[in-house]
Motif scaffolding. Structure first.
Motif, mmCIF file in Angstrom:
data_model
loop_
_atom_site.group_PDB
_atom_site.id
_atom_site.type_symbol
_atom_site.label_atom_id
_atom_site.label_comp_id
_atom_site.label_asym_id
_atom_site.label_seq_id
_atom_site.Cartn_x
_atom_site.Cartn_y
_atom_site.Cartn_z
ATOM 1 N N GLU A 122 70.453 50.392 -53.597
ATOM 2 C CA GLU A 122 69.436 49.667 -54.346
ATOM 3 C C GLU A 122 69.492 50.098 -55.808
ATOM 4 O O GLU A 122 69.487 51.281 -56.104
ATOM 5 C CB GLU A 122 68.059 49.942 -53.756
ATOM 6 N N GLU A 124 67.374 49.147 -58.473
ATOM 7 C CA GLU A 124 66.205 48.998 -59.321
ATOM 8 C C GLU A 124 65.897 50.253 -60.139
ATOM 9 O O GLU A 124 65.736 50.188 -61.356
ATOM 10 C CB GLU A 124 64.980 48.590 -58.486
ATOM 11 N N SER A 162 66.623 57.300 -54.900
ATOM 12 C CA SER A 162 65.600 57.093 -53.881
ATOM 13 C C SER A 162 65.442 55.603 -53.591
ATOM 14 O O SER A 162 65.839 54.757 -54.386
ATOM 15 C CB SER A 162 64.275 57.710 -54.328
ATOM 16 N N LEU A 163 64.854 55.311 -52.450
ATOM 17 C CA LEU A 163 64.654 53.924 -52.058
ATOM 18 C C LEU A 163 63.589 53.275 -52.936
ATOM 19 O O LEU A 163 62.689 53.942 -53.439
ATOM 20 C CB LEU A 163 64.242 53.840 -50.588
ATOM 21 N N THR A 164 63.705 51.987 -53.073
ATOM 22 C CA THR A 164 62.777 51.215 -53.893
ATOM 23 C C THR A 164 61.658 50.663 -53.031
ATOM 24 O O THR A 164 61.893 50.194 -51.925
ATOM 25 C CB THR A 164 63.529 50.040 -54.548
ATOM 26 N N ASN A 165 60.453 50.695 -53.548
ATOM 27 C CA ASN A 165 59.337 50.023 -52.899
ATOM 28 C C ASN A 165 59.328 48.589 -53.405
ATOM 29 O O ASN A 165 58.975 48.324 -54.551
ATOM 30 C CB ASN A 165 58.018 50.718 -53.233
ATOM 31 N N PHE A 166 59.746 47.658 -52.558
ATOM 32 C CA PHE A 166 59.871 46.273 -52.981
ATOM 33 C C PHE A 166 58.525 45.621 -53.304
ATOM 34 O O PHE A 166 58.469 44.555 -53.871
ATOM 35 C CB PHE A 166 60.630 45.455 -51.934
ATOM 36 N N ASN A 167 57.435 46.243 -52.962
ATOM 37 C CA ASN A 167 56.114 45.715 -53.311
ATOM 38 C C ASN A 167 55.779 45.988 -54.785
ATOM 39 O O ASN A 167 54.807 45.454 -55.295
ATOM 40 C CB ASN A 167 55.026 46.325 -52.410
ATOM 41 N N ASP A 168 56.570 46.824 -55.438
ATOM 42 C CA ASP A 168 56.300 47.175 -56.826
ATOM 43 C C ASP A 168 56.820 46.147 -57.835
ATOM 44 O O ASP A 168 56.554 46.258 -59.013
ATOM 45 C CB ASP A 168 56.943 48.536 -57.174
#
Length: 173
Positions: A122, A124, A162-168
């Motif tokens: 990811e 982002e 780190s993984l992305t919080n797609f809700n952001d």
């Protein structure tokens, strides 16, 4: 959208309206594999097909003068990506290749001519960190989520980000 939200000036070069001469992407093959139906681009979609992708891309780059170029790469468009990288190889800026193919087969992608920097996974967070490093003229070769090939051909394989919080966030269409 991520870079716009961070306040950077962004320009997109979309290859969609260009006729492709890449074997698998030809209109004939796309019809054969039921990926495409007969229609009039201009009458049905209001799209004018363009034919000189490499010339237009090079012109756009040298007119816009980016500090950072980002390619999102999938396998069936990789030949086109390599051709695009070739026509701007003399343009000095940070160039990074990310997306599905560099994530799935990073060794293959990083070992191509004119590619020395890829994003894995990811992108982002990595993209925001990269843009900030370029803007501040700081070292970007050790950013998490990237691999960098130096002038001696040594590949620096940085750990994943780190993984992305797609809700952001939301896509910028």
């Amino acid at each position: 959208g991520i870079l716009k939200k961070e306040g950077y000036q962004v320009e997109l070069f979309d290859t969609t309206p260009y006729i492709s001469d890449d074997g698998n992407l030809s209109q004939k093959n796309r019809r054969l594999y039921l990926q495409y139906r007969e229609y009039s681009d201009e009458d049905d979609l209001g799209i004018v097909i363009k034919e000189n992708l490499m010339h237009d891309f090079k012109k756009a780059v040298f007119e816009y003068k980016p500090d950072l170029m980002i390619w999102s790469v999938v396998e069936d468009a990789f030949k086109k990506t390599l051709n695009m990288a070739e026509v701007v190889k003399d343009y000095e800026c940070v160039k990074i290749f990310g997306g599905v193919l560099p994530t799935a087969d990073p060794e293959y992608v990083i070992n191509q001519e004119n590619i020395n920097f890829i994003a894995k996974g990811e992108g982002e967070i990595t993209l925001k960190e990269l843009a900030k490093s370029v803007y501040e003229n700081k070292d970007y070769t050790k950013l998490k989520g990237t691999w960098f090939k130096n002038k001696d051909g040594v590949i620096i394989k940085n750990p994943p980000n780190s993984l992305t919080n797609f809700n952001d966030g939301s896509p910028d269409f």
